[in-house]
Design a protein around this motif. Structure first.
Motif: not given
Lengths: 120, 287
Positions: B12, B14, B16-17, B83, B93, B129, B133, B137
């Motif tokens: 996971h 964090p 990526y977003y 979040n 996030l 997250h 996450c 995804t």
């Protein structure tokens, strides 16, 4: 040892934007205020139902006042809490991506396994 | 009875977003490849057409604190806000609101207790997250009801690795016995080797690529024997000081079952950590 109280300080400051700013700009004042006013607050209890016995050792208090994350690591503060709060305070000064995060790690380079125990 | 249409284990990450919503000069060079891998991973859940998601993760000192720390906790609420301020601050996030599936929460709690797991519960849980996450995804519409399950991989003393595996095996059995026609996906997230707040953090790769290689092999092949032989609470300090999050992967190996080969395996070597994505189809791959 009051590892729990160091962690409680890091945890409660990190989740409050105003306290993050006060800790960055006036750490001595913030640490003294927090120890006097917040250290004994049980987090899900009303005021008046506080603990009566929690306090920092001199060494712990000084490490917090000095923003000394290396000493906090040595004392067994939870590294996730330290990292998160210190990124909140100092990443904004980066001149390149991850500069603070890498320098934070480099300052701990003299530690070998096993790291200081973080169990509370 | 309910059917388990997919079992999914993932890291996971964090970042990526933010990495994949950034454009122009702000978009990091690895974002395109990362997004391609995630879109392929997402498709493995979409194809399974689930109705409900059981989400295994770990609170990162958000709602759960050292004055009252559960080892395993099941959320049972009609909704979960998601979040936290420090995740908005550090990772960008978004705030989210997810619907709960209280019948399945109650079923897992009752049967988990009866199987010997003294599960804590929460009727008002704000999730973090470790669960959002994989929503971002795998199901960014965030339109399916969830049952969040939190594990303590963070605040010692921790349960033994074998306990995570056993809990995973129990969750599998309990969900299969849920008197419902609904299609359930069980999704859990953890870490491979990871260092946070220590000298080995934010390197060009994860702190222990050799551990990561072996871990991916254990997970992909369902090799619980070797995994349980080599992984102990003590040994997990060596690959990185936050590597105890690997025990959530072990929990998911318990859900998938000993010897179960993953139907989808993918990895991405990033700075700081190795990403890893696994999907199993217990009832056979969807058409």
């Amino acid at each position: 040892m009051s590892k729990y109280l160091i962690d409680k300080f890091l945890y409660t400051v990190d989740r409050d934007p105003d306290l993050v700013e006060r800790y960055r700009s006036a750490p001595g004042e913030l640490v003294a205020w927090w120890e006097a006013e917040r250290a004994n607050t049980v987090l899900n209890c009303m005021t008046g139902e506080s603990s009566t016995w929690l306090r920092f050792t001199d060494d712990e208090r000084q490490a917090l006042i000095d923003h000394d994350h290396v000493r906090l690591f040595e004392l067994g503060a939870h590294p996730f809490l330290t990292l998160t709060l210190f990124i909140a305070m100092f990443e904004r000064d980066n001149k390149e991506p991850l500069e603070y995060q890498k320098a934070f790690g480099a300052r701990l380079a003299h530690f070998d396994l096993p790291y200081p125990d973080i169990a509370t | 009875m309910a059917s388990i249409v997919a079992v999914i284990a993932s890291t996971h990450h964090p970042f990526y977003y933010r990495a994949t919503t950034a454009t122009g000069e702000d978009r990091p060079p690895f974002a395109d490849e990362w997004e391609r891998k995630i879109l392929a991973f997402r498709e493995t859940l979409t194809r399974a057409n689930p109705d409900v998601l059981v989400m295994v993760g770990s609170d990162h000192f958000h709602q759960l604190w050292l004055d009252n720390m559960p080892q395993f906790l099941v959320g049972k609420a009609p909704f979960y806000d998601a979040n936290w301020y420090n995740e908005e601050r550090e990772f960008g996030l978004p705030r989210m609101l997810l619907q709960g599936q209280e019948d399945l929460s109650a079923h897992i709690l009752r049967n988990g207790l009866d199987e010997g797991f003294d599960l804590a519960f929460s009727n008002e849980l704000r999730i973090d997250h470790s669960i959002t996450c994989p929503i971002i995804t795998l199901r960014p519409e965030a339109d399916l009801p969830i049952v969040p399950i939190y594990t303590n991989i963070f605040a010692p003393p921790l349960p033994q690795p074998s306990r995570f595996v056993k809990l995973g095996e129990s969750i599998r059995r309990i969900v299969e016995q849920w008197p419902s026609h609904l299609r359930v996906a069980i999704i859990g997230t953890g870490h491979l080797s990871l260092e946070l707040g220590g000298p080995r953090q934010f390197g060009p790769h994860g702190p222990d690529p050799e551990f990561d290689r072996r871990a991916v092999e254990w997970i992909a092949s369902g090799d619980l024997d070797n995994c349980l032989r080599e992984v102990t609470l003590d040994s997990l300090h060596s690959p990185g000081n936050a590597t105890h999050g690997f025990m959530d992967f072990m929990l998911m190996m318990g859900v998938a079952g000993a010897g179960a080969k993953a139907d989808h395996v993918d990895t991405l070597d990033l700075f700081h950590t190795m990403e890893a994505y696994f999907t199993w189809y217990p009832s056979g791959a969807p058409a």
